[in-house]
Design an enzyme around this catalytic site. Structure first.
Site, mmCIF file in Angstrom:
data_model
loop_
_atom_site.group_PDB
_atom_site.id
_atom_site.type_symbol
_atom_site.label_atom_id
_atom_site.label_comp_id
_atom_site.label_asym_id
_atom_site.label_seq_id
_atom_site.Cartn_x
_atom_site.Cartn_y
_atom_site.Cartn_z
ATOM 1 N N GLY A 219 0.818 -1.202 0.000
ATOM 2 C CA GLY A 219 0.000 0.000 0.000
ATOM 3 C C GLY A 219 0.855 1.256 0.000
ATOM 4 O O GLY A 219 1.698 1.433 0.886
ATOM 5 N N GLY B 45 0.033 5.974 4.959
ATOM 6 C CA GLY B 45 0.763 5.139 5.909
ATOM 7 C C GLY B 45 1.946 4.437 5.279
ATOM 8 O O GLY B 45 3.066 4.449 5.813
ATOM 9 N N GLU C 202 -18.254 17.821 1.507
ATOM 10 C CA GLU C 202 -17.419 18.473 0.500
ATOM 11 C C GLU C 202 -17.977 18.277 -0.902
ATOM 12 O O GLU C 202 -18.018 19.224 -1.705
ATOM 13 C CB GLU C 202 -15.993 17.924 0.599
ATOM 14 N N ALA D 41 -5.946 10.540 7.513
ATOM 15 C CA ALA D 41 -4.594 10.514 6.971
ATOM 16 C C ALA D 41 -3.558 10.735 8.068
ATOM 17 O O ALA D 41 -2.475 10.121 8.049
ATOM 18 C CB ALA D 41 -4.453 11.580 5.883
#
Length: 430
Positions: free
Chosen positions: A13, A17, A173, A318
């Site tokens: 990934g 992270g 948003e 995040a």
């Protein structure tokens, strides 16, 4: 250990992270292999702006190989992971390659959950990848083009009805920027329809929007959306979704685009290693982010269930993934060098921001809470600084500045992607 005596570290990934781990291990006495199904690192907090034609994909995504060009100990592989054999310490890739590891870091993120109604996925769109964003943009802009061609008023109403399900940051948003697109940008460009007649509906089953924020900030967000023309529906759950629309409570809404932003679940990494998982599929981890049954495996970010100081799982932010990534990188470095290991991971909550629209945002930094233009300016500066490279910061700043003065959107091209199908031809022009 390899013949050269270097540890083999595999990171699955390349999100916040995974990239934080790789950055923390730069120059370490280990061979790091970074595996991702795409070739880019994506700044997800601004993905909604790609979906609504405010930004182009290259402005919020950067090729992974460019980011690690100066990392001599890092190899990048673009592939899907099919599974992990924790006993043999092997990662199986889709192309047939098997990767041996001494340490494995799982940073695979999360996908959207339909709460047991997976059949709804066929009628909704989600926002997790660049492909998702481009698909939404194509459908959103096409709806106005098709409405301009149609002479059927009922069809025009359906084409110009857009529903967002989920009152979290992404849903808020999206709803806000879609309203601004219709009422400020497109209004000057169509002759047969009035884009300001577009109906944007935001549905939230809970009693208020943005539940992670204080009630008065949530109320401000709802008022700001309503001032933009968004129809906010609170306390009503979605009952059914089909190809023509949805039912919210007792109300039927015909819509051309339904966006699902309601819930998430971890990607299936827990099944790969047979680890204990939380209800949302996230791997339950120890205080050092390792998997209790396999201490050489770490899970970070959305794929991990880590209890914070209040005993509740850390949020899927995040900031959490980046802090955990840096922590795991530091922990592995200490093990390789014999330095004292850091203590248990502790998340530092620096605060939260959410944008509603032009000059409308909310900010919560502990007891410090503010809203409006100053919060919007803070949101803008923070997100510019968090972009991973200088080129992206410059391009996003220029686009935002141009949009501020002109109300324009610079990414409105329709390319006719094959996966975007026109569901019904409009009536012939009279």
């Amino acid at each position: 250990m390899t013949e050269r005596g270097r540890k083999q570290i595999v990171v699955v990934g390349a999100g916040f992270g995974g990239m934080a781990v790789v950055q923390a291990l730069r120059g370490a006495a280990a061979d790091v292999t970074l595996v991702d199904r795409t070739n880019h690192h994506l700044f997800q907090p601004l993905l909604y702006q790609v979906a609504t034609a405010a930004l182009s994909p290259a402005e919020i995504a950067t090729a992974i190989r460019v980011l690690v060009r100066g990392y001599p100990n890092t190899t990048v592989l673009m592939s899907d992971v099919l599974g992990v054999d924790p006993a043999a310490r092997l990662v199986q890739l889709a192309g047939g390659l098997q990767l041996h590891y001494d340490h494995l870091i799982l940073a695979t993120g999360a996908a959207y959950s339909y709460f047991g109604r997976d059949d709804w996925a066929a009628y909704t769109r989600v926002l997790k990848t660049l492909d998702d964003a481009l698909s939404i943009r194509e459908r959103l802009l096409s709806a106005f083009e098709w409405a301009e061609e149609s002479s059927d008023s009922q069809q025009v109403r359906k084409l110009l009805t857009f529903v967002v399900i989920g009152g979290g940051p992404t849903g808020v948003e999206l709803a806000g920027t879609m309203a601004e697109l219709a009422r400020s940008t497109l209004v000057r460009d169509f002759k047969r329809i009035d884009p300001r007649s577009a109906r944007i509906v935001l549905c939230e089953a809970g009693p208020r929007l943005l539940s992670a924020f204080s009630p008065h900030l949530s109320a401000y967000a709802a008022r700001a959306l309503q001032s933009l023309g968004v129809e906010v529906r609170l306390g009503e759950a979605v009952v059914d979704i089909d190809a023509d629309g949805l039912r919210v409570g007792a109300t039927r809404i015909e819509a051309s685009l339904i966006l699902w932003c309601a819930g998430t679940e971890a990607r299936p990494a827990a099944r790969w290693i047979g680890a204990a998982a939380a209800r949302n599929g996230a791997i339950e981890v120890a205080p050092d982010c390792s998997v209790p049954a396999w201490p050489e495996i770490f899970a970070i970010g959305d794929v991990a269930s880590f209890a914070g100081q209040d005993g509740k799982p850390l949020p899927g932010l995040a900031a959490v993934a980046k802090q955990q990534g840096r922590y795991v990188g530091k922990l592995l470095r200490s093990r390789m060098t014999g330095a004292p290991a850091p203590g248990p991971f502790r998340y530092r909550d620096w605060g939260s921001l959410a944008v509603i629209g032009r000059s409308h945002a909310i900010a919560q930094f502990g007891r410090l809470r503010f809203k409006g233009f100053f919060a919007w300016l803070t949101w803008s500066l923070v997100h510019l600084m968090l972009l991973i490279d200088f080129r992206s910061r410059v391009m996003v700043y220029l686009n935002w500045s141009w949009a501020w003065f002109t109300y324009g959107r610079g990414a409105r091209l329709l390319t006719g992607n094959a996966h975007v199908q026109r569901t019904a031809a409009p009536s012939q022009r009279t």
